[in-house]
Write a protein that holds these residues in place. Structure first.
Motif, mmCIF file in Angstrom:
data_model
loop_
_atom_site.group_PDB
_atom_site.id
_atom_site.type_symbol
_atom_site.label_atom_id
_atom_site.label_comp_id
_atom_site.label_asym_id
_atom_site.label_seq_id
_atom_site.Cartn_x
_atom_site.Cartn_y
_atom_site.Cartn_z
ATOM 1 N N GLU A 172 -8.260 -2.949 -10.891
ATOM 2 C CA GLU A 172 -7.898 -1.953 -10.045
ATOM 3 C C GLU A 172 -8.701 -0.884 -9.454
ATOM 4 O O GLU A 172 -9.874 -1.213 -10.156
ATOM 5 C CB GLU A 172 -6.558 -1.058 -10.920
ATOM 6 C CG GLU A 172 -5.446 -2.041 -11.034
ATOM 7 C CD GLU A 172 -4.106 -0.986 -11.325
ATOM 8 O OE1 GLU A 172 -4.097 0.147 -11.153
ATOM 9 O OE2 GLU A 172 -2.912 -1.503 -11.949
ATOM 10 N N GLY A 173 -8.518 -0.068 -8.674
ATOM 11 C CA GLY A 173 -9.445 1.118 -8.193
ATOM 12 C C GLY A 173 -9.972 0.852 -6.958
ATOM 13 O O GLY A 173 -10.567 -0.438 -6.712
ATOM 14 N N TRP A 174 -10.646 1.754 -6.017
ATOM 15 C CA TRP A 174 -11.336 1.544 -5.119
ATOM 16 C C TRP A 174 -12.500 2.458 -5.444
ATOM 17 O O TRP A 174 -13.871 2.222 -5.428
ATOM 18 C CB TRP A 174 -10.585 1.913 -3.878
ATOM 19 C CG TRP A 174 -11.494 2.132 -2.710
ATOM 20 C CD1 TRP A 174 -12.537 1.301 -2.390
ATOM 21 C CD2 TRP A 174 -11.698 3.315 -1.771
ATOM 22 N NE1 TRP A 174 -12.971 1.805 -1.206
ATOM 23 C CE2 TRP A 174 -12.722 3.194 -0.958
ATOM 24 C CE3 TRP A 174 -11.207 4.563 -1.855
ATOM 25 C CZ2 TRP A 174 -12.937 3.912 0.107
ATOM 26 C CZ3 TRP A 174 -11.199 5.393 -1.165
ATOM 27 C CH2 TRP A 174 -12.280 5.244 0.103
ATOM 28 N N TRP A 175 -12.257 3.829 -5.298
ATOM 29 C CA TRP A 175 -13.378 4.965 -5.633
ATOM 30 C C TRP A 175 -14.050 4.669 -6.929
ATOM 31 O O TRP A 175 -15.172 4.475 -7.113
ATOM 32 C CB TRP A 175 -12.823 6.077 -5.461
ATOM 33 C CG TRP A 175 -13.746 7.469 -5.286
ATOM 34 C CD1 TRP A 175 -14.115 8.028 -6.328
ATOM 35 C CD2 TRP A 175 -14.555 7.773 -3.962
ATOM 36 N NE1 TRP A 175 -15.304 8.850 -5.548
ATOM 37 C CE2 TRP A 175 -15.525 8.823 -4.444
ATOM 38 C CE3 TRP A 175 -14.383 7.566 -2.965
ATOM 39 C CZ2 TRP A 175 -15.990 9.457 -3.573
ATOM 40 C CZ3 TRP A 175 -15.216 8.083 -1.841
ATOM 41 C CH2 TRP A 175 -16.121 8.954 -2.288
ATOM 42 N N ARG A 185 -7.989 -4.126 -3.556
ATOM 43 C CA ARG A 185 -8.708 -4.143 -4.633
ATOM 44 C C ARG A 185 -7.752 -4.657 -6.084
ATOM 45 O O ARG A 185 -8.381 -5.403 -7.052
ATOM 46 C CB ARG A 185 -9.273 -2.916 -5.202
ATOM 47 C CG ARG A 185 -10.470 -2.587 -4.365
ATOM 48 C CD ARG A 185 -11.696 -3.435 -4.885
ATOM 49 N NE ARG A 185 -11.926 -3.481 -6.128
ATOM 50 C CZ ARG A 185 -12.922 -4.521 -6.882
ATOM 51 N NH1 ARG A 185 -13.430 -5.323 -5.860
ATOM 52 N NH2 ARG A 185 -12.983 -4.361 -7.948
ATOM 53 N N ARG A 209 -7.135 0.915 0.615
ATOM 54 C CA ARG A 209 -8.177 0.237 0.030
ATOM 55 C C ARG A 209 -7.864 -0.108 -1.481
ATOM 56 O O ARG A 209 -8.348 -1.148 -1.834
ATOM 57 C CB ARG A 209 -9.153 1.305 0.131
ATOM 58 C CG ARG A 209 -9.702 1.844 1.336
ATOM 59 C CD ARG A 209 -10.290 0.758 2.261
ATOM 60 N NE ARG A 209 -11.558 0.174 1.768
ATOM 61 C CZ ARG A 209 -12.301 -0.759 2.272
ATOM 62 N NH1 ARG A 209 -11.849 -1.352 3.424
ATOM 63 N NH2 ARG A 209 -13.466 -1.155 1.615
ATOM 64 N N ARG A 210 -7.033 0.720 -2.246
ATOM 65 C CA ARG A 210 -6.837 0.564 -3.426
ATOM 66 C C ARG A 210 -5.944 -0.752 -3.613
ATOM 67 O O ARG A 210 -6.091 -1.690 -4.633
ATOM 68 C CB ARG A 210 -6.008 1.755 -4.199
ATOM 69 C CG ARG A 210 -6.968 2.775 -4.523
ATOM 70 C CD ARG A 210 -6.011 4.029 -4.996
ATOM 71 N NE ARG A 210 -5.684 3.469 -6.294
ATOM 72 C CZ ARG A 210 -4.734 4.270 -6.884
ATOM 73 N NH1 ARG A 210 -3.946 5.382 -6.350
ATOM 74 N NH2 ARG A 210 -4.100 3.826 -8.039
ATOM 75 N N THR A 211 -4.967 -0.866 -2.542
ATOM 76 C CA THR A 211 -4.026 -2.220 -2.837
ATOM 77 C C THR A 211 -5.003 -3.511 -2.559
ATOM 78 O O THR A 211 -4.688 -4.382 -3.248
ATOM 79 C CB THR A 211 -3.102 -2.099 -1.525
ATOM 80 O OG1 THR A 211 -2.427 -0.829 -1.788
ATOM 81 C CG2 THR A 211 -2.058 -3.239 -1.973
ATOM 82 N N LYS A 268 -6.894 5.582 1.462
ATOM 83 C CA LYS A 268 -7.401 5.493 0.052
ATOM 84 C C LYS A 268 -6.278 4.413 -0.557
ATOM 85 O O LYS A 268 -6.608 3.584 -1.424
ATOM 86 C CB LYS A 268 -7.016 6.648 -0.725
ATOM 87 C CG LYS A 268 -7.658 6.674 -2.148
ATOM 88 C CD LYS A 268 -7.714 7.990 -2.657
ATOM 89 C CE LYS A 268 -6.080 8.679 -2.746
ATOM 90 N NZ LYS A 268 -6.100 9.667 -3.757
ATOM 91 N N TRP A 296 0.873 -1.206 -0.097
ATOM 92 C CA TRP A 296 -0.061 0.006 -0.240
ATOM 93 C C TRP A 296 0.720 1.205 -0.038
ATOM 94 O O TRP A 296 0.242 2.248 -0.712
ATOM 95 C CB TRP A 296 -1.012 0.030 1.153
ATOM 96 C CG TRP A 296 -0.297 0.074 2.805
ATOM 97 C CD1 TRP A 296 0.298 -0.998 3.077
ATOM 98 C CD2 TRP A 296 0.185 1.331 3.125
ATOM 99 N NE1 TRP A 296 0.857 -0.157 4.414
ATOM 100 C CE2 TRP A 296 0.722 1.094 4.382
ATOM 101 C CE3 TRP A 296 -0.240 2.845 2.828
ATOM 102 C CZ2 TRP A 296 1.358 2.156 5.247
ATOM 103 C CZ3 TRP A 296 0.336 3.702 3.782
ATOM 104 C CH2 TRP A 296 0.992 3.484 4.940
ATOM 105 N N LEU A 338 1.551 2.904 -3.373
ATOM 106 C CA LEU A 338 0.556 3.802 -3.828
ATOM 107 C C LEU A 338 0.351 5.291 -3.025
ATOM 108 O O LEU A 338 0.027 6.249 -3.385
ATOM 109 C CB LEU A 338 -0.908 3.303 -3.836
ATOM 110 C CG LEU A 338 -0.991 2.165 -4.740
ATOM 111 C CD1 LEU A 338 -2.340 1.364 -4.529
ATOM 112 C CD2 LEU A 338 -0.621 2.485 -5.860
ATOM 113 N N ARG A 384 -13.655 1.694 -9.996
ATOM 114 C CA ARG A 384 -13.183 0.375 -10.033
ATOM 115 C C ARG A 384 -13.226 0.134 -11.589
ATOM 116 O O ARG A 384 -14.113 0.540 -12.600
ATOM 117 C CB ARG A 384 -13.971 -0.499 -9.214
ATOM 118 C CG ARG A 384 -13.816 -0.291 -7.869
ATOM 119 C CD ARG A 384 -14.949 -1.292 -7.206
ATOM 120 N NE ARG A 384 -14.595 -0.948 -5.452
ATOM 121 C CZ ARG A 384 -15.519 -1.668 -4.880
ATOM 122 N NH1 ARG A 384 -16.502 -2.685 -5.148
ATOM 123 N NH2 ARG A 384 -15.664 -1.307 -3.477
#
Length: 503
Positions: free
Chosen positions: A427-430, A413, A409-411, A406, A367, A370, A432
């Motif tokens: 990839e992506g969280w907010w 995903r 959370r992205r990691t 953030k 994480w 990022l 996707r």
């Protein structure tokens, strides 16, 4: 162009071009040529200033009329036994013989004016050309539809002809779904931004005059209400929030209108091995492309998508204008439920086992990779704001905890999956995204290592396909342990060396 291994004679019966375009085709050619003058005229009429020298080219409008008429009288086309023939020009004559088997996409376009005259613009595209092989402006709608059906039939094998006689509707968007699409899109903001950019280009003093005037009027209006109603700081803040909400609402309303204009009546159907999409409220677009031209797939969902339980499914295709002007078949499902998107993938990629892929996630410790890029930018913001607000600039450091959250959370995903037919990354969280492609469609592999990667013992694997759009999520696997990345690279390289490239 002609088919490989064949010879074409201009006098051959199969190359006779004896059909004219629609008698009003010169008008549509003229309108297309005059589009470049619309923005300067609008800037002059609205703002009353600008460089009037930019309007001198309007003197050539008469010449453009002559050119449009000249094109109508010198343009001929014909349908041979296995090719479309196009003749054009009087002094500089041109003969194009386009075999049906080389035509990969047939696109029909209708604006409001087209629909009033009962005509359509036809574009025939091949795989390797940046421009349409033939562009017919314009044909009668019945002739255009007949030409599209003829290309579809004669460009396929006899066994496929029987399958293409009937069309299977894969997806149809009712008006309520188009309204949802307007809610999740930002078309209004993009349109306003493009309009402001165009006005600033054609109106030299636009940036110096218009924003200042709008800002002064808004400040005067706000100060007048503050004095009239004796508003305190909370009241001023509420007015500011209300104005922001009003602007956001108007932009979203514009996005809904644009979605209705563009996607009303959207229907995706399957004709044998070809896909056809038809959409549009005032103007109609109808595009056909073979399934084998699809190179990569993208599933996307933003925050509004998740609130509405919807996703979008798009594809990258090879062919002329694959990523231009919105006329190509790019969106298989502009908006649909996750179940509908999965059903489309299962229907069009039956051997991929999309719903049974085994996803592999990255270690949670990645994480900080990022999070790291946010640190220097935050410190730079603190330093820049210090000279304006003093110690209050330290509030910008509050961004770092959010950036760390953030990044974590992205990691969680980020992941990848490799099946017998498909390779996929997510990839992506907010916002996707899932990006995947058939192994046979991969064109190049690249293993890269930055200085930070070498320090951490990691690598990034890039997977290239044809027809990828500039705004599409990259097909890559990041932060892989070096040994694992090299194993995947060797495995994919072996697969590509044993299988022929399929377009």
């Amino acid at each position: 162009m002609s088919a490989p291994g064949s010879t074409v004679s201009p006098d051959d019966e199969s190359t006779r071009a004896d059909r004219r375009l629609h008698p009003m085709s010169w008008l549509f050619v003229l309108i297309q040529q005059l589009k470049q003058f619309i923005v300067p005229l609008a800037a002059l009429l609205v703002f009353g200033r600008g460089d009037r020298n930019e309007l001198w080219p309007l003197i050539g409008v008469g010449a453009l009329v002559v050119v449009a008429l000249w094109r109508y009288f010198t343009y001929r086309y014909g349908i041979g036994s296995n090719a479309v023939v196009v003749r054009s020009g009087l002094f500089n004559r041109s003969l194009r013989v386009i075999p049906f088997v080389r035509i990969q996409n047939v696109a029909l376009h209708q604006t409001v004016l087209h629909r009033l005259f009962g005509v359509a613009e036809v574009r025939m595209e091949s795989a390797g050309s940046k421009e349409p092989e033939a562009q017919m402006r314009v044909l009668k709608l019945d002739d255009a539809l007949a030409l599209e059906a003829l290309v579809r039939r004669r460009g396929a094998a006899v066994a496929e002809d029987q399958a293409e006689d009937s069309a299977d509707v894969l997806l149809r968007l009712p008006p309520v779904e188009v309204l949802r699409l307007g809610l999740v899109s930002n078309g209004g903001l993009v349109l306003i931004g493009a309009a402001l950019a165009g006005l600033s280009q054609y109106t030299p003093d636009f940036n110096a005059r218009v924003p200042g005037r709008i800002g002064s009027q808004a400040t005067h209006w706000l100060s007048g209400h503050v004095e009239a109603y004796h508003l305190d700081a909370i009241g001023v803040a509420l007015i500011a929030v209300a104005l922001i909400a009003l602007i956001a609402g108007l932009l979203k309303l514009l996005s809904i209108v644009l979605a209705l204009l563009r996607y009303y009546g959207f229907e995706l159907s399957e004709h044998g091995r070809r896909l056809t999409a038809e959409r549009g409220l005032l103007g109609r677009w109808r595009t056909t492309v073979p399934r084998r031209r699809i190179q990569a797939w993208t599933l996307e969902e933003g925050l509004m998508h998740r609130l509405l339980k919807r996703r979008g499914l798009s594809v990258d295709t090879v062919g002329a204008e694959a990523n231009e002007d919105g006329r190509s078949l790019k969106e298989l499902a502009p908006i649909a439920t996750p179940q509908a998107c999965d059903a489309l993938i299962e229907r069009l990629l039956p051997r991929a086992a999309w719903d049974r892929l085994e996803w592999r996630a990255l270690p949670d410790a990645a994480w900080w990779r990022l999070f790291l890029p946010d640190v220097p930018w935050t410190l730079l913001a603190v330093f820049s704001l210090y000279w304006q607000v003093g110690a209050w600039s330290a509030l910008a450091l509050l961004w770092l905890p959010w950036a760390a959250f953030k990044a974590q959370r992205r990691t969680r995903r980020i992941g990848y999956a490799i099946g017998e037919v498909l390779i996929a990354v997510r990839e992506g969280w907010w916002r996707r995204s899932w990006r995947f492609a058939e192994l046979d469609k991969l064109q190049a592999l690249q293993l890269t290592r930055s200085p930070l990667d070498r320090s951490c013992g990691t690598a990034t694997l890039w997977l290239d396909t044809a027809g990828a759009g500039a705004l599409a999520p990259p097909l890559r696997i990041r932060f892989l342990p070096e040994d694992e990345a090299r194993q995947i690279y060797a495995r994919l390289a072996a697969i590509l060396s044993q299988r022929p490239l399929r377009w």
